[in-house]
Design an enzyme around this catalytic site. Structure first.
Site, PDB file in Angstrom:
ATOM      1  N   ASP A  96     -36.715 -39.633  53.117  1.00 21.70           N
ATOM      2  CA  ASP A  96     -37.748 -40.563  53.570  1.00 21.70           C
ATOM      3  C   ASP A  96     -38.813 -40.768  52.504  1.00 21.70           C
ATOM      4  O   ASP A  96     -38.861 -40.049  51.506  1.00 21.70           O
ATOM      5  CB  ASP A  96     -38.376 -40.071  54.888  1.00 21.70           C
TER       6      ASP A  96
ATOM      7  N   ASN B 110     -42.845 -32.135  66.537  1.00 13.38           N
ATOM      8  CA  ASN B 110     -42.372 -32.910  67.689  1.00 13.38           C
ATOM      9  C   ASN B 110     -40.856 -33.113  67.636  1.00 13.38           C
ATOM     10  O   ASN B 110     -40.314 -33.935  68.361  1.00 13.38           O
ATOM     11  CB  ASN B 110     -43.091 -34.264  67.766  1.00 13.38           C
TER      12      ASN B 110
ATOM     13  N   HIS C  15     -39.088 -34.161  65.016  1.00 13.58           N
ATOM     14  CA  HIS C  15     -38.556 -35.206  64.139  1.00 13.58           C
ATOM     15  C   HIS C  15     -37.803 -34.604  62.957  1.00 13.58           C
ATOM     16  O   HIS C  15     -38.085 -33.489  62.515  1.00 13.58           O
ATOM     17  CB  HIS C  15     -39.641 -36.196  63.695  1.00 13.58           C
TER      18      HIS C  15
ATOM     19  N   GLU D 257     -38.831 -40.199  64.623  1.00 12.00           N
ATOM     20  CA  GLU D 257     -39.744 -39.675  65.630  1.00 12.00           C
ATOM     21  C   GLU D 257     -39.066 -39.664  67.004  1.00 12.00           C
ATOM     22  O   GLU D 257     -38.028 -40.307  67.190  1.00 12.00           O
ATOM     23  CB  GLU D 257     -41.003 -40.558  65.680  1.00 12.00           C
TER      24      GLU D 257
HETATM   25  C1  GLP Z   1     -42.661 -34.559  57.322  1.00 14.34           C
HETATM   26  C2  GLP Z   1     -41.333 -35.002  56.680  1.00 14.34           C
HETATM   27  C3  GLP Z   1     -40.160 -34.238  57.229  1.00 14.34           C
HETATM   28  C4  GLP Z   1     -40.493 -32.769  57.275  1.00 14.34           C
HETATM   29  C5  GLP Z   1     -41.596 -32.531  58.268  1.00 14.34           C
HETATM   30  C6  GLP Z   1     -42.017 -31.080  58.366  1.00 14.34           C
HETATM   31  O1  GLP Z   1     -43.158 -35.457  58.247  1.00 14.34           O
HETATM   32  N1  GLP Z   1     -41.071 -36.388  56.773  1.00 14.34           N
HETATM   33  O2  GLP Z   1     -39.003 -34.504  56.447  1.00 14.34           O
HETATM   34  O3  GLP Z   1     -39.364 -32.019  57.643  1.00 14.34           O
HETATM   35  O4  GLP Z   1     -42.719 -33.319  57.967  1.00 14.34           O
HETATM   36  O5  GLP Z   1     -42.907 -30.740  57.341  1.00 14.34           O
HETATM   37  P1  GLP Z   1     -43.294 -29.281  56.947  1.00 14.34           P
HETATM   38  O6  GLP Z   1     -42.093 -28.714  56.263  1.00 14.34           O
HETATM   39  O7  GLP Z   1     -44.448 -29.416  56.001  1.00 14.34           O
HETATM   40  O8  GLP Z   1     -43.628 -28.569  58.194  1.00 14.34           O
END
Ligand code: GLP
Length: 237
Positions: free
Chosen positions: A69, A133, A135, A140
């Protein structure tokens, strides 16, 4: 089918286990196609991949990558863009060919991204983190299990969670481009990482609730080769 859960002591062990798997897969297939995630979760994994390269153990020269992404509206030189993040933590530190590095881009034809993935033979190993959440990527809650690479609106929870990386909350982009859930499911193997107490409730939902679009990561139950590496704090079990 089903998520194979591997419980580990903490962030370090999670990162070590994930790195061992990726390094092994590159040994088996030097032109491995990697699907990559950003966020704080895979940072330890990337550090270990860099170390392995520096020790002359892993060669990235034939590896191709596709990131999950990217935010809309940030240039790739913006310190919070995912391209900048990946350059800083992995790409600039190993011998990867920058022509083999790919990001989805709003103005770049999203079908083209899907096609590029297909043309390289598909993602061999997809690295995933998980949002509070549920995702994955930026899919989402409510995202269709059939979704493909597209532009999405971010939820308030995600905007709030990601605000910690920006100087002011209003700077956090509201939209992003993400591989879809069906795109992610096309990967031949998936490695889902979860660490820390803030992920405990979503990990519990993922492991105990019925598959549903309310927890987008639950689509992974239908994947033939998926491993969840979860540390003590994130693991309710
Ligand atoms: C972001 C990214 C995801 C990631 C998630 C968790 O929104 N788009 O790909 O897995 O957050 O992030 P973190 O690893 O900092 O908890």
């Amino acid at each position: 089918m089903g998520i194979k859960r591997v419980a580990v002591s903490g962030y370090q062990e999670m990162s070590d286990r994930a790195a061992l798997l990726v390094i092994q897969r590159i040994k088996e297939k030097p032109d491995l196609v990697l699907g990559l995630a950003t966020g704080s979760t895979p940072l330890g994994l990337y550090e270990r991949l860099v170390e392995s390269y520096q020790q002359g153990e892993t060669d990235f020269s034939q590896v191709a990558t596709f990131n999950l992404d990217e935010y809309c509206g940030l240039s790739k030189n913006h310190p919070q863009s995912y391209q900048y993040f990946m350059d800083k933590h992995l790409f600039s530190l190993v011998n990867i060919d920058c022509r083999q590095v790919h990001f989805p881009q709003e103005n770049d034809g999203l079908d083209k991204y899907e096609q590029k993935i297909k043309d390289t033979g598909g993602v061999d190993v997809q690295i995933l983190g998980i949002g509070r959440n549920g995702h994955i990527g930026f899919n989402e809650p409510g995202s269709a299990f059939t979704s493909r690479t597209r532009v999405v609106d971010l939820t308030d929870v995600t905007i709030k969670d990601n605000a910690r990386f920006f100087a002011r909350p209003e700077e956090v982009p509201r939209r992003a481009v993400t591989m879809g859930l069906a795109t992610i499911m096309d990967a031949k193997e998936i490695l889902l990482l979860a660490s820390g107490a803030s992920k405990a409730s979503v990990v519990e939902r993922l492991m105990t609730e019925k598959q549903s679009v309310d927890v987008p990561a639950s689509i992974l139950w239908g994947h033939p080769k998926i491993m969840l590496i979860v540390d003590k704090e994130a693991d309710g079990n």
